[in-house]
Design an enzyme around this catalytic site. Structure first.
Site, PDB file in Angstrom:
ATOM      1  N   HIS A 162       0.839  -1.200   0.000  1.00 41.86           N
ATOM      2  CA  HIS A 162       0.000   0.000   0.000  1.00 41.86           C
ATOM      3  C   HIS A 162       0.876   1.253   0.000  1.00 41.86           C
ATOM      4  CE1 HIS A 162      -3.692   2.299   1.474  1.00 41.86           C
ATOM      5  NE2 HIS A 162      -2.703   3.135   1.776  1.00 41.86           N
ATOM      6  N   GLU A 163       1.868   1.280   0.898  1.00 40.46           N
ATOM      7  CA  GLU A 163       2.734   2.460   0.978  1.00 40.46           C
ATOM      8  C   GLU A 163       3.642   2.577  -0.245  1.00 40.46           C
ATOM      9  OE1 GLU A 163       2.013   4.633   3.093  1.00 40.46           O
ATOM     10  OE2 GLU A 163       0.694   3.354   4.286  1.00 40.46           O
ATOM     11  N   HIS A 166       1.805   4.324  -2.892  1.00 45.66           N
ATOM     12  CA  HIS A 166       1.878   5.777  -2.714  1.00 45.66           C
ATOM     13  C   HIS A 166       3.180   6.316  -3.297  1.00 45.66           C
ATOM     14  CE1 HIS A 166      -1.754   6.383  -0.531  1.00 45.66           C
ATOM     15  NE2 HIS A 166      -1.373   5.805   0.595  1.00 45.66           N
ATOM     16  N   HIS A 172      -5.375   7.308  -2.293  1.00 45.71           N
ATOM     17  CA  HIS A 172      -6.360   6.323  -1.848  1.00 45.71           C
ATOM     18  C   HIS A 172      -7.543   6.310  -2.809  1.00 45.71           C
ATOM     19  CE1 HIS A 172      -4.477   7.247   2.221  1.00 45.71           C
ATOM     20  NE2 HIS A 172      -4.166   5.994   1.954  1.00 45.71           N
TER      21      HIS A 172
END
Length: 265
Positions: A162-163, A166, A172
């Site tokens: 997830h990070e 980014h 998101h």
């Protein structure tokens, strides 16, 4: 150059571009994000682009899809292994097999490629221990880009991926400009200090990736994220779907990364 990604041979070739104070009882990674005002920072977010999508502007993607990193500050070997495995999983899932696994010349062509930084790299992401799980979003030349992972809460593969997404330049899913067509936001159930987590991104600050809203995205928060009373903060308008449950990239996550980075088909 042949390397191994997720235990399989990979051809490293440039993509063809078309354009210590937290209690951990029942705490998930999205709640840890709030410690540092969300889990992403955007240095110098300025110019404008097209319509909807989950990605920032194309000039803030990593050149050639290569992301140099420095994990020398991660002192626990198990934590380093978790980061590297998550990187390999992300690279493998977004890569292009060619021609077929049965062919002896089969290789996986990378779409994005995480590699250790060298002395020649002037822009890279430093991965360190910290409070919460967060990352700078996208590529910004000459900025000190960071990704922080908190011990005890941020080292599962899904959270690391997830990070990393980014870092690749993605917001998101529930912050998409078109999110109100797909989810209901119940701000009355959100902690006052956390309401910024539900702000929509402006259409002109996003790249249009021509993908539909993705309830299964690894970038989607859960139905009770940042709730002050245990009641839903987000409710899907489509019946029978779950949000915030994914630990791996969804097919749309993969397609968006491949489109954003102009990867070979």
């Amino acid at each position: 150059m042949i390397v191994f990604i997720y235990g399989l041979p990979a051809q490293i070739a440039l993509p063809q571009h078309n354009v210590d104070r937290i209690q951990y009882t029942n705490v998930n990674s999205e709640e840890l994000d709030s410690v540092l005002e969300g889990d992403m920072l955007i240095p110098g977010f300025k110019s404008k682009s097209q319509l909807r999508g989950a990605a920032i502007l194309t000039h803030n993607k990593w050149p050639n899809g290569v992301i140099p990193y420095d994990i020398s500050a991660i002192t626990d070997s198990k934590d380093r292994d978790s980061i590297i495995r998550a990187m390999e999983k992300l690279m493998y899932d977004t890569g292009t097999p060619s021609p077929t696994p049965q062919d002896p010349t089969w290789r996986l062509y990378d779409c994005v490629y995480f590699r250790p930084r060298t002395s020649a790299d002037r822009t890279f992401v430093t991965i360190e221990y910290g409070t919460g799980c967060w990352a700078n979003i996208g590529y910004y030349q000459n900025y000190r880009l960071k990704m922080l992972l908190q011990k005890g809460g941020c080292f599962d593969s899904g959270t690391i991926q997830h990070e990393l997404i980014h870092v690749l330049g993605f917001h998101h899913e529930h912050n998409r400009a078109d999110r109100d067509d797909h989810i209901i936001i119940n701000l009355d159930n959100v902690n006052e200090a956390e309401k910024y987590n539900f702000e929509k991104r402006r259409q002109e600050d996003l790249t249009d990736l021509y993908t539909k809203y993705d309830y299964d995205s690894i970038m989607h928060y859960s139905q009770t994220a940042f709730s002050k009373n245990g009641r839903p903060t987000m409710v899907p308008k489509k019946s029978g779907v779950q949000i915030g449950h994914s630990k791996n990239l969804s097919p749309i996550d993969i397609e968006e990364i491949r489109r954003f980075y102009g990867c070979r088909v």
